[in-house]
Write an enzyme that holds these catalytic residues in place. Structure first.
Site, mmCIF file in Angstrom:
data_model
loop_
_atom_site.group_PDB
_atom_site.id
_atom_site.type_symbol
_atom_site.label_atom_id
_atom_site.label_comp_id
_atom_site.label_asym_id
_atom_site.label_seq_id
_atom_site.Cartn_x
_atom_site.Cartn_y
_atom_site.Cartn_z
ATOM 1 N N SER A 199 -23.810 -27.519 81.106
ATOM 2 C CA SER A 199 -24.419 -27.934 79.831
ATOM 3 C C SER A 199 -23.701 -29.113 79.188
ATOM 4 O O SER A 199 -23.419 -29.103 77.991
ATOM 5 C CB SER A 199 -24.441 -26.767 78.839
ATOM 6 O OG SER A 199 -25.025 -25.632 79.399
ATOM 7 N N ASP A 313 -31.317 -23.489 78.060
ATOM 8 C CA ASP A 313 -32.083 -22.662 77.116
ATOM 9 C C ASP A 313 -33.587 -22.826 77.305
ATOM 10 O O ASP A 313 -34.382 -22.070 76.750
ATOM 11 C CB ASP A 313 -31.712 -23.009 75.661
ATOM 12 C CG ASP A 313 -30.434 -22.293 75.240
ATOM 13 O OD1 ASP A 313 -29.975 -21.406 75.993
ATOM 14 O OD2 ASP A 313 -29.893 -22.622 74.170
#
Ligand code: DC
Length: 652
Positions: A199, A313
């Protein structure tokens, strides 16, 4: 407006949207940005003002913690004024509660190191999520930390160490947590990363926000070097949440129509804003301006393989999209989310899609999904807001999806169910149609495709649908005279037209429907009332889904859309049309071609049901002797005049 949650609070019935989306939506501020900004503002010297804050459980968890640590927060609508502690964080008298918020748990723990002591607890779900790499790094910095599972007690603050190493492969939140506290350490911090960071965009977001509040952060070959000196308070406008934006934007792609997310522009510092590219790869049209993102979809999605490691996400949103795509899709790079998020979103997505009857499988580093129709069931949501919001999207297109525990969306987006109501209320049920009718060889298909391209509208060739039925009939061996059997074949066939392709029951028949055998069978097939009724329904709902379209055929302006926004009747002399067809097919016998065209004209215009005739209000365009570009210009100009001047003109 009927509220989605009206009937029962533990389950919500999602009603499909029978129309085309046409909404501009405002979304709450990015949770990731707000929770970072609250930490930084709480550590800063002086006052900070955050605007665009959307309130949710996760953000309330954070405000509760930073208030207990000595910051003062005043809230007025979506504005938060924070009086910071200038790095002198107070020892909390009671244990802090991160509730179900991962960012709160991870970002607040190092503040207890600054405070010198304190206890952090959380909801049991959060207690199962990892904290170890962060605890390990805090211990390297001299802090005494009781355990690496929540609740965690800190009994002594940071010592003199100004360097530590952190495992970067589990969650970027640990890295962000240490970076944010670093400017308040006496000597700053050299943070070395062990392994490849997951990420990365979230780490970039942290650094960008730290710099905005005056911190000195430099990248080093091993990681980061953060200068001491603390933060200065400031004003910050929070962008809309890009992870939340994936739901309405995906809705445009799944349902059809357009959705604009206001305030999310091309300079966004949120990695999940990149999801627009995923939608584009799946076939939606996407525009990202300075301060808005617009997605226009057709409801038809291409399957793709995509690495979601930098926007993990969005993995549940992508699973919902993949379930509607015509083929096999794969998400990779997301193995790490199986243990770090609210639920194991890889397994949860696969389990729920399977419950819906969709073929899906967990793979080593993600999942595989083969899109298809789904069954009527209630889906589980695992106390995970993203599971609830993603699965709800599927219910917008096919009936019968119930979502269990819809309240879990409150964690980040309490307004989600109202947003679905907004999309439904604003959906358009009467499409804007440019109808182009005319006989074979008049140049309709070429003109319709080119005009659609120029006007950025989807294009439907209804002749291809009749041809698809004719092909299915020829293949099945049914006699064309057996009208009941031909109608049944039309009913059974799943015909999809879009993007220049025609699929029948999943097979690409774009070439097969153009053979001479199909061409001679199609006019009698198209004369059958039952066939026309079935295809008419499909054409109307296709257009409703898209909201605006160029549709070509024989009866579009007369029977299918008698109220079409703009009608063109395109024709040319039989001789000219025969010449064009002969040039296309390589046929040399012009007389024979003229005869065949005249015969199709005769069947099409004398048949009992919806014959080929010019609508009273259609513009007649005789293309004999005209260039194709000249015809395209005239049609596009006519549409623009009607749309700009006419009632309910399209403002897009
Ligand atoms: O445009 P085309 O040649 O591909 O059309 C094939 C046949 O389908 C044509 O003979 C007439 C029929 N058709 C129809 O009856 N109604 C339409 N809206 C479109 C085509």
């Amino acid at each position: 407006m009927t509220h989605e949650k009206a009937t029962d609070t533990s389950i919500v019935h999602i009603r499909p949207i029978d129309g085309t989306l046409d909404s501009v939506v405002r979304l709450p501020g990015s949770k990731s940005l707000v929770n970072r900004a609250l930490i930084i503002a709480a550590l800063a010297e002086g006052e900070s003002r955050l605007s665009g804050v959307g309130w949710s459980d996760d953000i309330e968890a954070m405000t509760g913690c930073v208030t207990a640590l000595g910051a003062t927060i005043r809230v007025d609508g979506d504005v938060a004024q924070i009086e910071g502690t200038a790095g002198r964080v107070r020892r909390p008298e009671q244990s802090l509660d991160a509730r179900m918020s991962g960012t709160t748990a991870r970002f607040v723990l190092p503040l207890l190191g600054l405070a010198g002591a304190g206890t952090l607890t959380a909801h049991p779900q959060m207690q199962a999520r990892p904290m170890a790499p962060l605890v390990d790094a805090m211990r390297q910095l001299g802090s005494a930390v009781s355990t690496d599972v929540l609740p965690i007690e800190v009994t002594s603050g940071f010592g003199n160490a100004d360097r530590c190493v952190i495992d970067a492969g589990v969650s970027s939140q640990f890295i962000s947590a240490l970076l944010m506290v670093a400017p308040c350490l006496d000597d700053g911090l050299r943070l070395d990363l062990h392994g490849d960071a997951v990420s990365q965009p979230y780490i970039d977001m942290t650094v960008s926000l730290m710099r905005a509040f005056g911190a000195g952060v430099a990248k080093t070959p091993e990681g980061f070097d953060v200068a001491p000196g603390g933060y200065r308070g400031g004003n910050h406008l929070i962008e809309p949440d890009a992870s939340t934006a994936t739901y309405p934007l995906a809705a445009a792609a799944i349902v059809g129509g357009r959705v604009v997310v206001d305030g999310l522009g091309h300079d966004s510092i949120q990695g999940d804003a990149g999801f627009a590219d995923v939608l584009r790869s799946m076939g939606a049209r996407v525009w990202v301006d300075a301060d808005r993102t617009e997605v226009r979809g057709s409801g038809i999605l291409r399957p793709i393989d995509v690495n979601l490691g930098d926007m993990s996400d969005t993995a549940p949103t992508f699973a919902a999209l993949a379930a509607r795509a015509d083929g096999e899709s794969r998400a990779t790079g997301i193995g790490f989310i199986r243990t770090t998020k609210e639920s194991d979103r890889v397994a949860a997505s696969v389990t729920e899609l399977r419950r819906l009857g969709i073929d899906a499988e967990v793979e080593e580093d993600g999942y595989r999904v083969t899109g298809g129709p789904h069954e009527r069931v209630a889906v589980e949501t695992y106390e995970d807001h993203r599971m609830a919001m993603s699965l709800a999207l599927l219910g917008l297109v096919e009936p019968g999806i119930d979502v269990v525990d819809p309240g879990c969306a409150d964690k980040t987006f309490p307004g989600f169910w109202d947003l679905l109501d907004q999309l439904r209320a604003e959906a358009r049920t009467t499409p804007l149609v440019l109808a182009i009718d005319g006989p074979a060889g008049s140049g309709k298909s070429t003109v319709a495709a080119a005009v659609a391209d120029r006007l950025h509208l989807p294009h439907l060739d209804t002749g291809a649908m009749y041809r698809s039925v004719a092909l299915a009939v020829l293949r099945s061996g049914v006699s064309i005279d057996n009208h009941a059997a031909v109608t049944a074949a039309a009913e059974r066939s799943d015909i999809r037209v879009g993007g220049g392709r025609v699929l029948v029951d999943g097979e690409d028949v774009s070439v097969a429907i153009r053979t001479p055998e199909v061409t001679s069978a199609v006019s009698p097939v198209a004369a059958i009332h039952g066939v026309r009724a079935i295809l008419a329904d499909q054409q109307r709902s296709w257009a409703r889904r898209r909201g605006a379209a160029v549709i070509e055929g024989r009866d579009i302006g007369t029977a299918i859309f008698p109220d079409a926004t703009c009608k063109i009747f395109l024709t040319a002399s039989v001789e000219e049309r025969a010449r064009r067809r002969a040039a296309e097919t390589g046929d040399v016998d012009l007389d024979d071609m003229m005869q065949r065209i005249a015969e199709r004209d005769r069947i099409d215009s004398t048949r009992e049901h919806d014959p080929l005739v010019q609508a009273d209000d259609a513009m007649l365009l005789d293309s004999t002797g005209m260039t194709i570009d000249g015809v395209i210009d005239q049609v596009a100009d006519h549409w623009e005049r009607v749309v700009d001047d006419g009632p309910g003109g399209m403002s897009r």
